[in-house]
Design an enzyme around this catalytic site. Structure first.
Site, PDB file in Angstrom:
ATOM      1  N   CYS A 117       0.819  -1.224   0.000  1.00 53.45           N
ATOM      2  CA  CYS A 117       0.000   0.000   0.000  1.00 53.45           C
ATOM      3  C   CYS A 117       0.849   1.268   0.000  1.00 53.45           C
ATOM      4  O   CYS A 117       0.359   2.350  -0.320  1.00 53.45           O
ATOM      5  CB  CYS A 117      -0.950  -0.012   1.189  1.00 53.45           C
ATOM      6  SG  CYS A 117      -2.090  -1.391   1.085  1.00 53.45           S
ATOM      7  N   HIS A 256      -3.986   7.025   2.219  1.00 54.31           N
ATOM      8  CA  HIS A 256      -4.260   5.685   1.689  1.00 54.31           C
ATOM      9  C   HIS A 256      -5.645   5.251   2.159  1.00 54.31           C
ATOM     10  O   HIS A 256      -6.040   5.520   3.292  1.00 54.31           O
ATOM     11  CB  HIS A 256      -3.182   4.719   2.204  1.00 54.31           C
ATOM     12  CG  HIS A 256      -3.466   3.289   1.887  1.00 54.31           C
ATOM     13  ND1 HIS A 256      -3.719   2.869   0.608  1.00 54.31           N
ATOM     14  CD2 HIS A 256      -3.567   2.187   2.689  1.00 54.31           C
ATOM     15  CE1 HIS A 256      -3.947   1.552   0.623  1.00 54.31           C
ATOM     16  NE2 HIS A 256      -3.860   1.120   1.875  1.00 54.31           N
ATOM     17  N   ASN A 286     -10.011  -0.693  -1.095  1.00 53.55           N
ATOM     18  CA  ASN A 286      -8.559  -0.531  -1.009  1.00 53.55           C
ATOM     19  C   ASN A 286      -7.924  -1.093  -2.283  1.00 53.55           C
ATOM     20  O   ASN A 286      -7.893  -2.299  -2.485  1.00 53.55           O
ATOM     21  CB  ASN A 286      -8.063  -1.277   0.240  1.00 53.55           C
ATOM     22  CG  ASN A 286      -6.562  -1.149   0.441  1.00 53.55           C
ATOM     23  OD1 ASN A 286      -5.852  -0.617  -0.415  1.00 53.55           O
ATOM     24  ND2 ASN A 286      -6.084  -1.639   1.568  1.00 53.55           N
TER      25      ASN A 286
HETATM   26  O1  UT7 Z   1      -3.957  -1.421   3.331  1.00 49.14           O
HETATM   27  C1  UT7 Z   1      -3.266  -2.432   3.966  1.00 49.14           C
HETATM   28  C2  UT7 Z   1      -3.360  -2.273   5.411  1.00 49.14           C
HETATM   29  N1  UT7 Z   1      -4.552  -2.892   5.890  1.00 49.14           N
HETATM   30  C3  UT7 Z   1      -5.289  -2.284   6.764  1.00 49.14           C
HETATM   31  O2  UT7 Z   1      -4.995  -1.163   7.123  1.00 49.14           O
HETATM   32  C4  UT7 Z   1      -6.459  -3.011   7.338  1.00 49.14           C
HETATM   33  C5  UT7 Z   1      -6.482  -2.880   8.824  1.00 49.14           C
HETATM   34  N2  UT7 Z   1      -7.558  -3.624   9.468  1.00 49.14           N
HETATM   35  C6  UT7 Z   1      -8.850  -3.266   9.356  1.00 49.14           C
HETATM   36  O3  UT7 Z   1      -9.188  -2.363   8.616  1.00 49.14           O
HETATM   37  C7  UT7 Z   1      -9.859  -3.973  10.239  1.00 49.14           C
HETATM   38  O4  UT7 Z   1      -9.200  -4.724  11.211  1.00 49.14           O
HETATM   39  C8  UT7 Z   1     -10.848  -4.891   9.458  1.00 49.14           C
HETATM   40  C9  UT7 Z   1     -11.801  -4.042   8.638  1.00 49.14           C
HETATM   41  C10 UT7 Z   1     -10.070  -5.823   8.545  1.00 49.14           C
HETATM   42  C11 UT7 Z   1     -11.658  -5.707  10.440  1.00 49.14           C
HETATM   43  O5  UT7 Z   1     -12.368  -4.849  11.318  1.00 49.14           O
HETATM   44  P1  UT7 Z   1     -12.346  -5.110  12.905  1.00 49.14           P
HETATM   45  O6  UT7 Z   1     -13.255  -4.121  13.493  1.00 49.14           O
HETATM   46  O7  UT7 Z   1     -10.904  -5.086  13.324  1.00 49.14           O
HETATM   47  O8  UT7 Z   1     -12.970  -6.522  12.997  1.00 49.14           O
HETATM   48  P2  UT7 Z   1     -12.322  -7.845  13.649  1.00 49.14           P
HETATM   49  O9  UT7 Z   1     -11.226  -8.369  12.778  1.00 49.14           O
HETATM   50  O10 UT7 Z   1     -12.009  -7.548  15.080  1.00 49.14           O
HETATM   51  O11 UT7 Z   1     -13.553  -8.812  13.612  1.00 49.14           O
HETATM   52  C12 UT7 Z   1     -14.704  -8.586  14.394  1.00 49.14           C
HETATM   53  C13 UT7 Z   1     -15.701  -9.676  14.077  1.00 49.14           C
HETATM   54  C14 UT7 Z   1     -15.091 -11.082  14.133  1.00 49.14           C
HETATM   55  O12 UT7 Z   1     -16.063 -11.963  14.662  1.00 49.14           O
HETATM   56  P3  UT7 Z   1     -15.973 -12.444  16.192  1.00 49.14           P
HETATM   57  O13 UT7 Z   1     -14.654 -13.141  16.287  1.00 49.14           O
HETATM   58  O14 UT7 Z   1     -16.047 -11.184  17.001  1.00 49.14           O
HETATM   59  O15 UT7 Z   1     -17.169 -13.332  16.322  1.00 49.14           O
HETATM   60  C15 UT7 Z   1     -14.854 -11.423  12.684  1.00 49.14           C
HETATM   61  O16 UT7 Z   1     -14.880 -12.797  12.426  1.00 49.14           O
HETATM   62  O17 UT7 Z   1     -16.179  -9.522  12.742  1.00 49.14           O
HETATM   63  C16 UT7 Z   1     -16.017 -10.745  12.026  1.00 49.14           C
HETATM   64  N3  UT7 Z   1     -15.790 -10.426  10.627  1.00 49.14           N
HETATM   65  C17 UT7 Z   1     -16.787 -10.204   9.756  1.00 49.14           C
HETATM   66  N4  UT7 Z   1     -18.135 -10.196   9.914  1.00 49.14           N
HETATM   67  C18 UT7 Z   1     -18.868  -9.907   8.832  1.00 49.14           C
HETATM   68  C19 UT7 Z   1     -14.600 -10.304   9.969  1.00 49.14           C
HETATM   69  N5  UT7 Z   1     -14.829  -9.997   8.684  1.00 49.14           N
HETATM   70  C20 UT7 Z   1     -16.176  -9.934   8.530  1.00 49.14           C
HETATM   71  C21 UT7 Z   1     -17.005  -9.652   7.429  1.00 49.14           C
HETATM   72  N6  UT7 Z   1     -18.344  -9.631   7.635  1.00 49.14           N
HETATM   73  N7  UT7 Z   1     -16.525  -9.378   6.220  1.00 49.14           N
END
Ligand code: UT7
Length: 335
Positions: A117, A256, A286
């Site tokens: 990125c 970004h 992204n």
């Molecule tokens: O550009 C490269 C750099 N990348 C980034 O900057 C990305 C950085 N990370 C993020 O933007 C965020 O961490 C995400 C958008 C990827 C995820 O958001 P989050 O608020 O951190 O969610 P999480 O990973 O803590 O997941 C929360 C819950 C989980 O379920 P449980 O374990 O709480 O039951 C996940 O399994 O959301 C679940 N989950 C989803 N639910 C519905 C993960 N992906 C999804 C999805 N739809 N697509």
């Protein structure tokens, strides 16, 4: 702060997005997710996807053609082509060579640059060094990624986050406008949190890598999020404060586009209002190396940039890699 006779000034911009739109509702049919979850956690509504046969080189070529349509430059004047991408059409030859042929830049040299990125920002830094030293006069810097080629459409943690696209800028020397300051970093201790394991020289393509789906992007989103919020905010703040920039005199912050919440946290740290922030993650998601040049092109198209504006670019991505750049915008307002 750089002390050189010439600054590297952006004098033309271009972009290309594939026609096919994939909405959050389309993603709901592929994985267990919802439009509400995606929008509230990331800010994404839809993303673009290439058609079969279309990939990074074709998107980049289209972005450069778009740039040349809006700027009086003939291809033989281009002396350097830098292509930031993690999804080249093939391992060799490099995308830069294939793009050189497509745009007929008969006097150019160039290369691909891989920094996920942060690739485009690192490409701008490299292009700027060539301009400032006098070694190059007209550098095309492209950021392009076909993320759909490395996404696992069964993994809801990653497939909803990314899209395909390309953007390009032209750098030329200027005594008045252009890149003034930057701070860039890499830290491989973050490498394990966002990666594509398979298909490289360590784990070459094999039946096993296919079975393990290791040719796809894998991410520990929570950890990357934590580092991204801190990394992008800290480095942007550092570049801003040492150039006496704040919410009062930053005209446009172009970050970004990985997550609207990461952008908001950085903007808050800089004391910016919403009108000072460029955001298009809602429509393109992204696009990795392409987010910044697409944002720059759209900000220009939409008359959000005028000559003399203080512009801050900022990024965070795999590696980890991150950085911020301050430039004085040099193009006249878009007609
Ligand atoms: O550009 C490269 C750099 N990348 C980034 O900057 C990305 C950085 N990370 C993020 O933007 C965020 O961490 C995400 C958008 C990827 C995820 O958001 P989050 O608020 O951190 O969610 P999480 O990973 O803590 O997941 C929360 C819950 C989980 O379920 P449980 O374990 O709480 O039951 C996940 O399994 O959301 C679940 N989950 C989803 N639910 C519905 C993960 N992906 C999804 C999805 N739809 N697509």
């Amino acid at each position: 702060m750089k002390q050189t006779p010439f600054k590297a000034n952006i004098t033309a911009v271009g972009k290309y997005l594939p026609k096919k739109v994939i909405t959050n509702q389309d993603m709901e049919k592929l994985v267990d997710t919802s439009d509400e979850w995606i929008q509230s956690r990331t800010g994404i509504r839809e993303r673009r996807k290439v058609q079969k046969g279309e990939a990074t080189v074709e998107m980049s070529t289209n972005a450069v053609h778009n740039l040349m349509k809006n700027h009086n430059i003939s291809p033989e004047e281009i002396d350097t082509i830098i292509v930031a991408t993690v999804t080249p059409d093939m391992i060799l030859p490099c995308s830069a060579a294939l793009i050189q042929k497509n745009i007929n830049a008969v006097n150019a040299w160039g290369y691909d640059l891989s920094a996920a990125c942060s690739g485009f920002l690192f490409g701008l830094e490299s292009g700027a060094a060539l301009i400032e030293s006098g070694r190059s006069k007209k550098v095309i810097v492209i950021g392009a990624d076909t993320m759909s080629s490395i996404l696992n459409y069964e993994d809801r943690n990653t497939c909803i986050l990314f899209g395909d696209g390309a953007g390009a800028v032209l750098l030329e020397p200027s005594e008045e406008f252009g890149i003034i300051d930057s701070e860039l970093r890499i830290d491989g201790s973050g490498g394990e949190y966002l990666k594509v394991d398979g298909g490289g020289s360590l784990n070459p393509a094999s039946h096993e890598t296919i079975t393990n789906k290791s040719h796809y992007v894998w991410q520990d989103g929570k950890t990357v999020y934590k580092f991204a919020v801190r990394g992008m905010a800290d480095i942007s703040y550092e570049v801003a404060t040492r150039n006496n920039l704040s919410g009062d005199n930053i005209s446009l912050f172009i970050p970004h586009q990985a997550n609207k919440r990461i952008i908001d946290a950085t903007a808050k740290r800089l004391g910016l209002k919403e009108s000072q922030i460029m955001i298009n993650i809602d429509t393109y998601a992204n696009t990795t190396s392409a987010t910044l040049p697409i944002c720059i092109a759209e900000a220009y198209e939409n008359n959000r940039l005028k000559q003399g504006d203080n512009v801050m670019l900022s990024t965070f991505g795999a590696g980890f890699s991150w950085g911020a750049m301050y430039l004085k915008w040099g193009m006249s307002t878009h007609a």
